[in-house]
Design a protein around this motif. Structure first.
Motif, PDB file in Angstrom:
ATOM      1  N   PRO A 123      18.462  16.574 -10.634  1.00 20.66           N
ATOM      2  CA  PRO A 123      17.409  17.624 -10.232  1.00 20.66           C
ATOM      3  C   PRO A 123      15.958  16.864  -9.950  1.00 20.66           C
ATOM      4  O   PRO A 123      15.088  17.196  -9.212  1.00 20.66           O
ATOM      5  CB  PRO A 123      17.224  18.513 -11.297  1.00 20.66           C
ATOM      6  CG  PRO A 123      18.508  18.629 -11.969  1.00 20.66           C
ATOM      7  CD  PRO A 123      19.157  17.210 -11.635  1.00 20.66           C
ATOM      8  N   VAL A 124      15.795  15.674 -10.833  1.00 21.47           N
ATOM      9  CA  VAL A 124      14.678  14.918 -10.447  1.00 21.47           C
ATOM     10  C   VAL A 124      14.685  14.303  -9.317  1.00 21.47           C
ATOM     11  O   VAL A 124      13.546  14.098  -8.328  1.00 21.47           O
ATOM     12  CB  VAL A 124      14.567  13.726 -11.820  1.00 21.47           C
ATOM     13  CG1 VAL A 124      13.183  13.006 -11.564  1.00 21.47           C
ATOM     14  CG2 VAL A 124      14.356  14.552 -13.128  1.00 21.47           C
ATOM     15  N   GLY A 125      15.825  13.636  -8.824  1.00 26.00           N
ATOM     16  CA  GLY A 125      15.842  12.975  -7.570  1.00 26.00           C
ATOM     17  C   GLY A 125      15.623  14.025  -6.571  1.00 26.00           C
ATOM     18  O   GLY A 125      14.851  13.855  -5.379  1.00 26.00           O
ATOM     19  N   SER A 163      12.143  16.075  -2.092  1.00 28.86           N
ATOM     20  CA  SER A 163      11.756  17.287  -1.517  1.00 28.86           C
ATOM     21  C   SER A 163      10.060  17.100  -1.541  1.00 28.86           C
ATOM     22  O   SER A 163       9.631  17.239  -0.526  1.00 28.86           O
ATOM     23  CB  SER A 163      12.094  18.591  -2.263  1.00 28.86           C
ATOM     24  OG  SER A 163      11.291  18.432  -3.509  1.00 28.86           O
ATOM     25  N   GLU A 164       9.582  16.662  -2.410  1.00 30.81           N
ATOM     26  CA  GLU A 164       8.064  16.585  -2.479  1.00 30.81           C
ATOM     27  C   GLU A 164       7.544  15.274  -1.201  1.00 30.81           C
ATOM     28  O   GLU A 164       6.627  15.484  -0.605  1.00 30.81           O
ATOM     29  CB  GLU A 164       7.417  16.117  -3.725  1.00 30.81           C
ATOM     30  CG  GLU A 164       7.581  17.157  -4.566  1.00 30.81           C
ATOM     31  CD  GLU A 164       6.732  18.587  -4.160  1.00 30.81           C
ATOM     32  OE1 GLU A 164       5.563  18.107  -3.595  1.00 30.81           O
ATOM     33  OE2 GLU A 164       7.206  19.533  -4.396  1.00 30.81           O
ATOM     34  N   CYS A 197       9.281  14.837   1.382  1.00 31.80           N
ATOM     35  CA  CYS A 197       9.471  15.310   2.837  1.00 31.80           C
ATOM     36  C   CYS A 197       8.241  16.020   2.973  1.00 31.80           C
ATOM     37  O   CYS A 197       7.810  16.281   4.167  1.00 31.80           O
ATOM     38  CB  CYS A 197      10.731  16.164   2.682  1.00 31.80           C
ATOM     39  SG  CYS A 197      12.428  15.095   2.990  1.00 31.80           S
ATOM     40  N   LYS A 198       7.579  16.844   1.888  1.00 30.34           N
ATOM     41  CA  LYS A 198       6.589  17.640   2.211  1.00 30.34           C
ATOM     42  C   LYS A 198       5.333  16.669   2.678  1.00 30.34           C
ATOM     43  O   LYS A 198       4.557  17.181   3.552  1.00 30.34           O
ATOM     44  CB  LYS A 198       6.129  18.444   0.965  1.00 30.34           C
ATOM     45  CG  LYS A 198       6.918  19.596   0.519  1.00 30.34           C
ATOM     46  CD  LYS A 198       6.358  20.075  -0.604  1.00 30.34           C
ATOM     47  CE  LYS A 198       7.412  21.180  -1.201  1.00 30.34           C
ATOM     48  NZ  LYS A 198       7.071  21.652  -2.447  1.00 30.34           N
ATOM     49  N   ILE A 199       5.203  15.442   2.113  1.00 31.95           N
ATOM     50  CA  ILE A 199       4.081  14.773   2.473  1.00 31.95           C
ATOM     51  C   ILE A 199       4.322  14.229   3.780  1.00 31.95           C
ATOM     52  O   ILE A 199       3.382  14.082   4.815  1.00 31.95           O
ATOM     53  CB  ILE A 199       3.858  13.380   1.696  1.00 31.95           C
ATOM     54  CG1 ILE A 199       3.759  13.853   0.259  1.00 31.95           C
ATOM     55  CG2 ILE A 199       3.083  12.393   2.000  1.00 31.95           C
ATOM     56  CD1 ILE A 199       3.723  12.933  -1.136  1.00 31.95           C
ATOM     57  N   ILE A 200       5.594  13.911   4.240  1.00 32.49           N
ATOM     58  CA  ILE A 200       5.892  13.275   5.651  1.00 32.49           C
ATOM     59  C   ILE A 200       5.534  14.456   6.631  1.00 32.49           C
ATOM     60  O   ILE A 200       5.117  14.449   7.833  1.00 32.49           O
ATOM     61  CB  ILE A 200       7.226  13.005   5.798  1.00 32.49           C
ATOM     62  CG1 ILE A 200       7.270  11.606   5.086  1.00 32.49           C
ATOM     63  CG2 ILE A 200       7.613  12.796   7.035  1.00 32.49           C
ATOM     64  CD1 ILE A 200       8.895  10.989   4.600  1.00 32.49           C
ATOM     65  N   SER A 201       6.078  15.595   6.518  1.00 33.60           N
ATOM     66  CA  SER A 201       5.843  16.979   7.116  1.00 33.60           C
ATOM     67  C   SER A 201       4.271  17.243   7.458  1.00 33.60           C
ATOM     68  O   SER A 201       3.798  17.552   8.468  1.00 33.60           O
ATOM     69  CB  SER A 201       6.454  18.113   6.699  1.00 33.60           C
ATOM     70  OG  SER A 201       7.720  17.911   6.681  1.00 33.60           O
TER      71      SER A 201
END
Length: 109
Positions: free
Chosen positions: A41-43, A48-49, A51-55
């Motif tokens: 879950p940590v990975g 996911s975070e 990917c949010k920055i890249i998006s």
């Protein structure tokens, strides 16, 4: 992710539910199994975070390109070579000296 972890621990550690109904042996998985249960879950959270920055970066660049495409072209002022704004009529005008960079870049900067 936190709720999934809580459900995992309840399902694995509840005695009758884990061994008789689900067929799990939660206390027998050892340190490696528990480490994987925590690292997974940590990975997932880190990926996911990121990917949010890249998006967000990609969306900002796209919005900037749309704004540039929709903006009306700016009219550049017409410059007359060798004429100063405060020059007197009939007085000889010396052309301004330009450096190498200004000369070669065509006055872009």
């Amino acid at each position: 992710i936190v709720m999934a972890q809580i459900c995992l621990y309840v399902a694995v550690l509840t005695p009758y539910l884990s061994d008789r109904i689900l067929g799990l042996r939660g206390l027998e998985i050892g340190f490696f199994g528990w480490a994987l249960a925590v690292v997974g879950p940590v990975g997932c959270f880190i990926l996911s975070e990121s990917c949010k920055i890249i998006s967000a970066y990609q969306a900002r660049k796209h919005q900037d390109s749309l704004a540039m495409a929709d903006a009306p072209p700016a009219a550049a002022p017409i410059k007359v070579a060798g004429v100063k704004k405060d020059a007197k009529m009939g007085a000889p005008v010396q052309p301004a000296r330009r450096g190498w960079f200004q000369c070669c870049m065509g006055g872009m900067f």
